[in-house]
Design a protein around this motif. Sequence first.
Motif, PDB file in Angstrom:
ATOM      1  N   GLY A  23       0.800  -1.216   0.000  1.00 28.68           N
ATOM      2  CA  GLY A  23       0.000   0.000   0.000  1.00 28.68           C
ATOM      3  C   GLY A  23       0.832   1.265   0.000  1.00 28.68           C
ATOM      4  O   GLY A  23       0.551   2.217  -0.756  1.00 28.68           O
ATOM      5  N   THR A  24       1.885   1.299   0.827  1.00 25.78           N
ATOM      6  CA  THR A  24       2.701   2.519   0.911  1.00 25.78           C
ATOM      7  C   THR A  24       3.451   2.782  -0.386  1.00 25.78           C
ATOM      8  O   THR A  24       3.537   3.934  -0.847  1.00 25.78           O
ATOM      9  CB  THR A  24       3.694   2.428   2.075  1.00 25.78           C
ATOM     10  OG1 THR A  24       4.520   1.261   1.910  1.00 25.78           O
ATOM     11  CG2 THR A  24       2.980   2.367   3.415  1.00 25.78           C
ATOM     12  N   ILE A  47       5.987   7.900   4.350  1.00 29.63           N
ATOM     13  CA  ILE A  47       5.874   6.591   3.702  1.00 29.63           C
ATOM     14  C   ILE A  47       7.083   5.733   4.064  1.00 29.63           C
ATOM     15  O   ILE A  47       6.952   4.536   4.366  1.00 29.63           O
ATOM     16  CB  ILE A  47       5.762   6.768   2.171  1.00 29.63           C
ATOM     17  CG1 ILE A  47       4.385   7.343   1.824  1.00 29.63           C
ATOM     18  CG2 ILE A  47       5.994   5.448   1.446  1.00 29.63           C
ATOM     19  CD1 ILE A  47       4.243   7.721   0.365  1.00 29.63           C
ATOM     20  N   GLY A  48       8.264   6.327   4.050  1.00 31.34           N
ATOM     21  CA  GLY A  48       9.468   5.586   4.435  1.00 31.34           C
ATOM     22  C   GLY A  48       9.412   5.109   5.870  1.00 31.34           C
ATOM     23  O   GLY A  48       9.822   3.981   6.177  1.00 31.34           O
ATOM     24  N   PHE A  49       8.904   5.948   6.763  1.00 29.44           N
ATOM     25  CA  PHE A  49       8.782   5.550   8.171  1.00 29.44           C
ATOM     26  C   PHE A  49       7.829   4.364   8.305  1.00 29.44           C
ATOM     27  O   PHE A  49       8.111   3.410   9.040  1.00 29.44           O
ATOM     28  CB  PHE A  49       8.281   6.737   8.997  1.00 29.44           C
ATOM     29  CG  PHE A  49       8.296   6.481  10.477  1.00 29.44           C
ATOM     30  CD1 PHE A  49       9.430   6.734  11.224  1.00 29.44           C
ATOM     31  CD2 PHE A  49       7.171   5.974  11.125  1.00 29.44           C
ATOM     32  CE1 PHE A  49       9.447   6.494  12.597  1.00 29.44           C
ATOM     33  CE2 PHE A  49       7.179   5.731  12.481  1.00 29.44           C
ATOM     34  CZ  PHE A  49       8.319   5.992  13.222  1.00 29.44           C
ATOM     35  N   ALA A  50       6.701   4.417   7.603  1.00 33.36           N
ATOM     36  CA  ALA A  50       5.750   3.303   7.641  1.00 33.36           C
ATOM     37  C   ALA A  50       6.386   2.023   7.104  1.00 33.36           C
ATOM     38  O   ALA A  50       6.172   0.926   7.650  1.00 33.36           O
ATOM     39  CB  ALA A  50       4.505   3.652   6.832  1.00 33.36           C
ATOM     40  N   ASN A  51       7.200   2.150   6.057  1.00 35.01           N
ATOM     41  CA  ASN A  51       7.913   0.984   5.542  1.00 35.01           C
ATOM     42  C   ASN A  51       8.873   0.419   6.577  1.00 35.01           C
ATOM     43  O   ASN A  51       9.025  -0.803   6.696  1.00 35.01           O
ATOM     44  CB  ASN A  51       8.693   1.351   4.276  1.00 35.01           C
ATOM     45  CG  ASN A  51       7.797   1.534   3.068  1.00 35.01           C
ATOM     46  OD1 ASN A  51       6.681   1.015   3.034  1.00 35.01           O
ATOM     47  ND2 ASN A  51       8.274   2.275   2.083  1.00 35.01           N
ATOM     48  N   GLY A  52       9.539   1.303   7.320  1.00 31.41           N
ATOM     49  CA  GLY A  52      10.457   0.846   8.362  1.00 31.41           C
ATOM     50  C   GLY A  52       9.745   0.103   9.469  1.00 31.41           C
ATOM     51  O   GLY A  52      10.237  -0.913   9.977  1.00 31.41           O
ATOM     52  N   VAL A  53       8.564   0.596   9.856  1.00 33.90           N
ATOM     53  CA  VAL A  53       7.769  -0.087  10.879  1.00 33.90           C
ATOM     54  C   VAL A  53       7.361  -1.474  10.383  1.00 33.90           C
ATOM     55  O   VAL A  53       7.469  -2.478  11.112  1.00 33.90           O
ATOM     56  CB  VAL A  53       6.524   0.744  11.243  1.00 33.90           C
ATOM     57  CG1 VAL A  53       5.617  -0.045  12.185  1.00 33.90           C
ATOM     58  CG2 VAL A  53       6.940   2.061  11.887  1.00 33.90           C
ATOM     59  N   ALA A 113       3.642  -7.514  -3.318  1.00 30.16           N
ATOM     60  CA  ALA A 113       2.440  -8.302  -3.599  1.00 30.16           C
ATOM     61  C   ALA A 113       2.819  -9.756  -3.869  1.00 30.16           C
ATOM     62  O   ALA A 113       2.160 -10.695  -3.388  1.00 30.16           O
ATOM     63  CB  ALA A 113       1.684  -7.710  -4.784  1.00 30.16           C
ATOM     64  N   ILE A 114       3.890  -9.960  -4.644  1.00 32.33           N
ATOM     65  CA  ILE A 114       4.335 -11.326  -4.943  1.00 32.33           C
ATOM     66  C   ILE A 114       4.823 -12.016  -3.673  1.00 32.33           C
ATOM     67  O   ILE A 114       4.520 -13.193  -3.426  1.00 32.33           O
ATOM     68  CB  ILE A 114       5.443 -11.292  -6.011  1.00 32.33           C
ATOM     69  CG1 ILE A 114       4.884 -10.761  -7.329  1.00 32.33           C
ATOM     70  CG2 ILE A 114       6.051 -12.679  -6.203  1.00 32.33           C
ATOM     71  CD1 ILE A 114       5.946 -10.512  -8.385  1.00 32.33           C
TER      72      ILE A 114
END
Length: 444
Positions: free
Chosen positions: A105-106, A127-133, A196-197
């Motif tokens: 999603g991000t 967005i990067g912070f959410a990816n890190g979490v 997704a994959i």
Amino acid sequence: MAGTSSQAGREGAPAGGQRAAARAVWSRDFALFFAARAVARLGDTMLPVALAAGLLQHGYGAGAVGLAMAATAAAFAGLVVFGGVLADRFSTRKLMIGADLVRLGTQALAAALFFSGHVVLWQICAIGFANGVAGAVFQPGVASTVPRLASDVQGANGAIRVAESAAQLAGPAVAGLLVGFASPGGVFAAHATTYAISALCLLLLRLPPLPPGSRAVSGRGSRAFRADLVQGWREFLARRWLWSVIAVWCVYMIAVWGPTVPLVATEVVQEHGPRAYGLVNSALGAGTVVGGLLALRLRPLRMLRAGAIALVGFAAFPASVGAGLGVPAMAAGAAVAGAGMSFWGVMWATSVQTQVPPDVLNRIHAYDVAGSLAMMPVGQALAGPAAAALGADHVLLAAGATSFAVCAALLLIPAVRGLVRVEATAAGSAGTPAVTEQSRTQKC
């Protein structure tokens, strides 16, 4: 069972020959996990190119690119220990799928922002912070998944390392093509597709159940959560070989890896141009593939000792650049460094996964990851001032010398050099090792 496993380690290959070894690694479920890791790694290595190209196109500078990357790294390093507790309390497979879906999603949102042309730095950092979490929730479960899918844990780690190294070689090139023929938004869309994959592969994956009593659940609420954190820390400290390596690795990150990465890039690009740096970086990646292949075949009884000896080769990377050698010599040094680092990585990951009980493995892996990465930004931050004061060539030569000292320190620690390998009893055993009496004595 324990005697058989130990004898196999001494003879240098699992009983039953190469076909048995292959069966001990490859199965439908491991193949799915292997594909998930390889595809996700391919996407992750595309991300720096996408960020740099996208932000620069929208008027931001190198500082903005670093800030966006730092947002991900800070969230990951700060929260991965808590992710380890979650992984020991809940289904690691569901947590990993959820983390992949969040990153799907991000990155899709990032792609939409870049396609629209309305790019704001704080949004990219968020967005990067959410990816890190999400990465902090995902990563701890990797450690316990491998021994649940393959009885030959070292072979499985070697195969994954080869795939990740190959993806690291291909990722930047694929990203460059996408930026050239499409746009940075296209790279973000491709990155989202890799998650997704990965999520689909994990969804199709069938993890064998953990043995009764191996799931560490001490209740609900913040008090129980803190108790799990404390228990994980105590288990970490109870293994001298484990915390000793992490302590030495902090020095390694500050004095060797941290300054090597930025200073090698700067020196090679300034002296020989960006193409030469691309060649050196490709040689480093090729070396990591070779190291992973060696780790598939070599079965040392004392894995960390063998890994530390191989790690000596990393000194060739900063030393060849610091000494001002030609591009072929630097590429050769990078290849040797990549092979040594990759071999060490497989030996280390396999030791952790087979020596640590399943009920605390995710938490201990999280402490391992956090401790290993904590000092890297410090080394990178000190690289510039040190180079200004001493000269970049002298700092790189010192990094090469320190690399030797780090390997010597690892070999001088009895708990590290004397740790005896153990083997998982069977695929689906939840990583329960067949431990010899000798290897038990090495834990403390």
